[in-house]
Scaffold this motif. Sequence first.
Motif, PDB file in Angstrom:
ATOM      1  N   PHE B 264      -2.570  -8.005   3.953  1.00  0.00           N
ATOM      2  CA  PHE B 264      -2.573  -7.849   2.498  1.00  0.00           C
ATOM      3  C   PHE B 264      -3.431  -8.925   1.841  1.00  0.00           C
ATOM      4  O   PHE B 264      -3.520  -9.005   0.636  1.00  0.00           O
ATOM      5  CB  PHE B 264      -1.142  -7.951   1.951  1.00  0.00           C
ATOM      6  CG  PHE B 264      -0.256  -6.810   2.368  1.00  0.00           C
ATOM      7  CD1 PHE B 264      -0.718  -5.511   2.355  1.00  0.00           C
ATOM      8  CD2 PHE B 264       1.054  -7.036   2.763  1.00  0.00           C
ATOM      9  CE1 PHE B 264       0.096  -4.449   2.725  1.00  0.00           C
ATOM     10  CE2 PHE B 264       1.880  -5.991   3.145  1.00  0.00           C
ATOM     11  CZ  PHE B 264       1.401  -4.685   3.129  1.00  0.00           C
ATOM     12  N   ARG B 265      -4.016  -9.794   2.658  1.00  0.00           N
ATOM     13  CA  ARG B 265      -4.773 -10.912   2.086  1.00  0.00           C
ATOM     14  C   ARG B 265      -6.170 -10.476   1.677  1.00  0.00           C
ATOM     15  O   ARG B 265      -6.848  -9.745   2.398  1.00  0.00           O
ATOM     16  CB  ARG B 265      -4.862 -12.061   3.085  1.00  0.00           C
ATOM     17  CG  ARG B 265      -5.350 -13.372   2.481  1.00  0.00           C
ATOM     18  CD  ARG B 265      -5.322 -14.517   3.480  1.00  0.00           C
ATOM     19  NE  ARG B 265      -3.987 -14.822   3.970  1.00  0.00           N
ATOM     20  CZ  ARG B 265      -3.089 -15.535   3.305  1.00  0.00           C
ATOM     21  NH1 ARG B 265      -3.389 -16.021   2.114  1.00  0.00           N
ATOM     22  NH2 ARG B 265      -1.909 -15.765   3.817  1.00  0.00           N
ATOM     23  N   VAL B 266      -6.584 -10.925   0.494  1.00  0.00           N
ATOM     24  CA  VAL B 266      -7.908 -10.604  -0.021  1.00  0.00           C
ATOM     25  C   VAL B 266      -8.612 -11.905  -0.358  1.00  0.00           C
ATOM     26  O   VAL B 266      -8.026 -12.791  -0.980  1.00  0.00           O
ATOM     27  CB  VAL B 266      -7.778  -9.707  -1.287  1.00  0.00           C
ATOM     28  CG1 VAL B 266      -9.109  -9.598  -2.003  1.00  0.00           C
ATOM     29  CG2 VAL B 266      -7.240  -8.341  -0.911  1.00  0.00           C
ATOM     30  N   VAL B 309     -13.554  -4.974  -1.265  1.00  0.00           N
ATOM     31  CA  VAL B 309     -12.662  -4.582  -2.363  1.00  0.00           C
ATOM     32  C   VAL B 309     -13.196  -5.167  -3.668  1.00  0.00           C
ATOM     33  O   VAL B 309     -13.966  -6.127  -3.664  1.00  0.00           O
ATOM     34  CB  VAL B 309     -11.223  -5.112  -2.151  1.00  0.00           C
ATOM     35  CG1 VAL B 309     -10.540  -4.404  -1.004  1.00  0.00           C
ATOM     36  CG2 VAL B 309     -11.217  -6.609  -1.947  1.00  0.00           C
ATOM     37  N   ALA B 312      -7.470  -7.084  -5.764  1.00  0.00           N
ATOM     38  CA  ALA B 312      -6.548  -7.384  -4.667  1.00  0.00           C
ATOM     39  C   ALA B 312      -5.699  -6.159  -4.366  1.00  0.00           C
ATOM     40  O   ALA B 312      -4.492  -6.145  -4.582  1.00  0.00           O
ATOM     41  CB  ALA B 312      -5.673  -8.576  -5.027  1.00  0.00           C
ATOM     42  N   THR B 314      -4.790  -3.256  -1.399  1.00  0.00           N
ATOM     43  CA  THR B 314      -4.900  -2.910   0.016  1.00  0.00           C
ATOM     44  C   THR B 314      -3.895  -1.798   0.303  1.00  0.00           C
ATOM     45  O   THR B 314      -2.887  -1.686  -0.396  1.00  0.00           O
ATOM     46  CB  THR B 314      -4.565  -4.121   0.910  1.00  0.00           C
ATOM     47  OG1 THR B 314      -3.284  -4.615   0.536  1.00  0.00           O
ATOM     48  CG2 THR B 314      -5.580  -5.221   0.788  1.00  0.00           C
ATOM     49  N   TYR B 325     -10.424  -0.135  -3.867  1.00  0.00           N
ATOM     50  CA  TYR B 325     -10.433  -0.419  -2.433  1.00  0.00           C
ATOM     51  C   TYR B 325     -11.644   0.223  -1.782  1.00  0.00           C
ATOM     52  O   TYR B 325     -12.055   1.328  -2.165  1.00  0.00           O
ATOM     53  CB  TYR B 325      -9.142   0.122  -1.795  1.00  0.00           C
ATOM     54  CG  TYR B 325      -8.997  -0.238  -0.328  1.00  0.00           C
ATOM     55  CD1 TYR B 325      -8.760  -1.544   0.066  1.00  0.00           C
ATOM     56  CD2 TYR B 325      -9.118   0.754   0.653  1.00  0.00           C
ATOM     57  CE1 TYR B 325      -8.641  -1.873   1.404  1.00  0.00           C
ATOM     58  CE2 TYR B 325      -8.994   0.429   1.994  1.00  0.00           C
ATOM     59  CZ  TYR B 325      -8.756  -0.892   2.361  1.00  0.00           C
ATOM     60  OH  TYR B 325      -8.631  -1.212   3.690  1.00  0.00           O
ATOM     61  N   HIS B 475     -13.639 -10.343  -6.124  1.00  0.00           N
ATOM     62  CA  HIS B 475     -12.966 -10.071  -4.866  1.00  0.00           C
ATOM     63  C   HIS B 475     -13.976  -9.712  -3.795  1.00  0.00           C
ATOM     64  O   HIS B 475     -14.880  -8.918  -4.041  1.00  0.00           O
ATOM     65  CB  HIS B 475     -11.954  -8.954  -5.065  1.00  0.00           C
ATOM     66  CG  HIS B 475     -10.839  -9.359  -5.982  1.00  0.00           C
ATOM     67  ND1 HIS B 475     -10.998  -9.430  -7.356  1.00  0.00           N
ATOM     68  CD2 HIS B 475      -9.575  -9.744  -5.731  1.00  0.00           C
ATOM     69  CE1 HIS B 475      -9.866  -9.841  -7.902  1.00  0.00           C
ATOM     70  NE2 HIS B 475      -8.972 -10.041  -6.944  1.00  0.00           N
ATOM     71  N   GLN B 478     -10.890  -7.457   2.053  1.00  0.00           N
ATOM     72  CA  GLN B 478      -9.551  -7.530   2.625  1.00  0.00           C
ATOM     73  C   GLN B 478      -9.684  -8.150   4.007  1.00  0.00           C
ATOM     74  O   GLN B 478     -10.509  -7.711   4.815  1.00  0.00           O
ATOM     75  CB  GLN B 478      -8.959  -6.118   2.738  1.00  0.00           C
ATOM     76  CG  GLN B 478      -7.653  -6.057   3.496  1.00  0.00           C
ATOM     77  CD  GLN B 478      -7.318  -4.654   3.968  1.00  0.00           C
ATOM     78  OE1 GLN B 478      -8.186  -3.780   4.020  1.00  0.00           O
ATOM     79  NE2 GLN B 478      -6.056  -4.431   4.309  1.00  0.00           N
ATOM     80  N   GLU B 480      -9.066  -8.774   7.729  1.00  0.00           N
ATOM     81  CA  GLU B 480      -8.526  -8.012   8.845  1.00  0.00           C
ATOM     82  C   GLU B 480      -8.585  -8.896  10.079  1.00  0.00           C
ATOM     83  O   GLU B 480      -9.652  -9.283  10.517  1.00  0.00           O
ATOM     84  CB  GLU B 480      -9.351  -6.736   9.043  1.00  0.00           C
ATOM     85  CG  GLU B 480      -8.703  -5.762   9.994  1.00  0.00           C
ATOM     86  CD  GLU B 480      -9.390  -4.395   9.956  1.00  0.00           C
ATOM     87  OE1 GLU B 480     -10.008  -4.057   8.918  1.00  0.00           O
ATOM     88  OE2 GLU B 480      -9.319  -3.672  10.957  1.00  0.00           O
TER      89      GLU B 480
END
Lengths: 306, 507, 293
Positions: B264-266, B309, B312, B314, B325, B475, B478, B480
């Motif tokens: 969930f981190r951006v 993105v 934020a 996801t 997204y 932003h 995301q 991964e």
Amino acid sequence: MTNYIIRRILQMIPVLFGVTLLVFLLLRVSGDPVQLMLGEDATAEQVAQLRAAMGLDRPLHVQYISYMSDLLRGDFGTSIRYNNQPALQVVLERLPATAQLAGMALFVAIVISLPAAIIAAYWRGRIPDYIASFLSVLGQAMPSFWFGIMLILIFGITLSWLPVSGQDQPGAVILPGLALGASLAGVLTRLLRSSLLEVMNQDFIRTARAKGLHPRTIIFRHVLRNSILSYLTVIGLETAALMAGAVVTEQVFAWPGIGLLVIQAINFRDMAVVQAVIILSAIIVMMTSLIVDILYSLIDPRIQHG
Amino acid sequence: MSRLNPKRMLLGAVFAALMTGGALAQDRELVIAQGIDTPGFDIHNHSTSAVEAIHVNIFDYLVMRDQAGELQPALATDWEQVSDSAMRFHLREGVLFHDGTTMTAEDVKFSLERPALDPAVLQHSFYDTITEVEVVNDHEIIIHTDGPDPILLNRISRIGSGIVPKAYVDEVGWEGFSQKPIGTGPFKVVEWLRDDRIIMEGFDEHWRGAPAWDRLIHRTIPEASTRVGELISGGVDIATNIPSQDRDRVEGSGIAHAVPWPSFRVMQLFLNTKDDSPLADPKVREAIDLAIDNQMLIDTVTNGLGTPVRAAVTPGLSAVPMAYYDTYNFDPERAVQLLEEAGYGPNELQLKLQGPAGRYPLDVETLEIVAVMLNAVGIQTDIETLEWSAYESRVWTPNTIDGIALIGHANSLQDGYHAVQRARCGFEFSLKTGWCDEEFDKLIEQSAATVDPKERAQQISDAFDLFVESNTVLHLFQVENLIGVSTSVDWSPSPDEQLWMYDAQPQ
Amino acid sequence: MADIHILATGRASSRLADLRLSGVAIVCIGILTIFILMAIFAAFIAPYEPSLPDLRARLAPPVWNEGGTMAHILGTDHLGRDMLSRLVYGSRIALLVGFFGVIVASLIGTAIGLIAGFVGGAVDSVLMAVVNTLLAVPNTLLYITVLAVFGQSLTLLIIVIGCINWTTFARVVRGEVLSIKQREFIEASRAIGQRPIVTMIRHILPNVLGPIIVIATMNVAMLIILEATLSFLGLGVQPPTVTWGRMLADGRDYVATAWWLAALPGVMITLLTLSLIFLGDWLRDRLDTRSDQ
């Protein structure tokens, strides 16, 4: 002698005082543990609240006085990284792991340097001397993290001879011990070689040679005995440094000793733990050097302590 | 068990005599390696998802997310809204703690009221809408909130929501508990050696049934290359944060897979718009957004792992506008033009670009590539990286970001509200950027009290639009990660970064 | 650490006529000269801008490896930056950190050693207590703490090195001052109306120059390794500045997949350190210096 020891111990007091002041100032001047504890998600209000609760909003000198008065009562404070465990306990429980690693490194260093230096001195200026000198300098010239990673790659992964990391498996201490001991082996080889050569130039050795004693007898019976003192001195001093200086090796090998503790503590601004580590290692360094000096004068009565 | 390598054991046999309890038994043992250790087991006093990832095996929540991110009954069997500000939970009966005592409503009240009512615990801000946990009877509680709380279930299914035994905590205190925890989860803690390992055993009386493993070991291995080494030599079964370049190496080892693990981190760039900063000009901010080729950034820095993105958002989060997204704006020519309109010729604009070193995977490299991209449209940059704690205390002190700062935010509430609420005037984002917008603030306040999910999602989506248009926080992508999983273990990770090992099966 | 080197290299172990060392010295001086020239003329030697990524050529191997091209003779790194250019530019920082760090340290150390030895008494006690304090704290820890707290820049790194590393210099100079203080010519100079301090500096500096140069050479080598270690811990010099230490530290995750990332800067660091240490040995023998023990 007793007077000397007492004086030396008294001399440690201002030094220890200096160490606490130095470390306290360094850690307090910048970098605040509060935000780290709260994470990216925290609100500004929470930060202020927690800072006040931890007493970090007080003036520096007030914080230092309260820190020192705790310290004098043997209270090193609590670890904020480890949910308020006593800092001293957090540090002391790591000593055995670091001592084991330092012991292994020392063993490696001695096993390599003793024969290497004798060979180099015996065949001075010939091929074995070149090789020994080159390797001993190489041991010092290689950054230890790089050497450690190479050891893991070769002996841990490719050959699968030894555990890659951690402390619990049999033989796990060998690779980190090698990584840490390599540079010490280099220092010791170079030291012992030149010390051997120095003794070999002295008159009584010339006399022995003139008497027709076998070179090997001279080396082992006379030269080595006279060189070993400075060798032991360096070992003593370096062992103390190894105790706290294993930061990089412990990080690479996930070795749960003081080095790994302290680098994490610095990153977390776990002030109490960093202070405890530095003060303890300062004590160890000073005590070792005192013991070495005492031994020195016991072994060699020519040295006088006025 | 995969960790015993024959060749290594041969050599190891020499030392076997020195070894106690030689783990050679036929135990089904699962070994996990992460880069960090737990600070202890005081579940309300940490804020790290990687720590929660361990704790989740020891403590149960009332409701828990499944693999797909849906909320499922756990210690609560069902729940219903009693009023706008109260929710009733029926508790599962016959649930045992690791010490053999039975869980009751009193334990639940005790466990949830601490973060809700004690402002000194680190998780307080996530629970502060809860005013009381009322015990109806041994198996029924009502959670009262200070008003409508549309995300109450999100709050009690995350860090700090574990249920602990009141009697035990009363006896040993939280500091004692932090060293020797007791929960209702599938694994119980036997021993914890700091910065080394947590040894857990399967809890046979666990209410879901005994786990498939006799022992669960959590190891702390800070160096990524060492974690990979352990994974491909069979020393550990699961290793988090595998560097992307080691993907082929792990797959090629034949004994482990490197599984993509979207989080969930951006990653975000915060732009300080205050005072006479050139970033106060919206044209300059837009130019920066247009100068960055998010996809190329991902391809270069992380070998293509990650998704571009514009906000934020996801997959897996509730109430987020997914239109932001997998998309990005990139138009360097327009960027040059915008800069010119703002009065900056080539290389006339000089900006500071700050970030942490070592906090996020390849954070320094991300900054370096962003710098090159900005340079390509004529913006000069000074990169300044700091070790994480020094950096964090800087970005947290209001008005100290000067220029652009790189930060990555996750979303532990797993809801869109949390992603934008911090941009309200006077809150953390706006303290960094200086951006304030009344309309935006109004939307956020409304959404906090809107119970109807559709209406609420619309309000949050509108707030997102305003926030994205402001270009005050850009932003990037995301995050991964890669997680290494041994072929001897059947397990797949979920996007909430938790390491729920009850689901893992030997194979 | 430098103390150890003084011990390690021994005292008066060999004479000038030691041709072997001279041969080694020539090689070492040659290598050093090459590095210095590389640092000075980096902009002319490097084929590319060192921080410019070539996004189509990431992790290109060196030309002699399979898949290598002449476009990047020594290959590229994980962001597609030319290794040769980075190595060439990296020599600048290695030498800057090493030489300037040591210059700052030796200036501070010499000044404090002179003051402590000359003034004596309480001033001497205080200064020596400071020296002992710094010696009692493991240096690596001190570097980590200071840099973690104050942030990282090249200037800061050099200053920090200077502020931590001066103790050896101070002790050598102080020892020399104490031994020379009692000699007749100091008294004599007073008699002919010269101020003792002027005389001392005139007499002492040439005497301590030898040990200082030897310690300095060893120190430069240690500092280059230190820079790599600090980079490994995330405390190195700021990007986009290229340093061998950071290249090596970044390359450590590629040791198994793209060896040249870590191996090439590793070779550079080792070569430079080797030549410095050998040179230090040779200088020690030539200058026939004594340690401060």
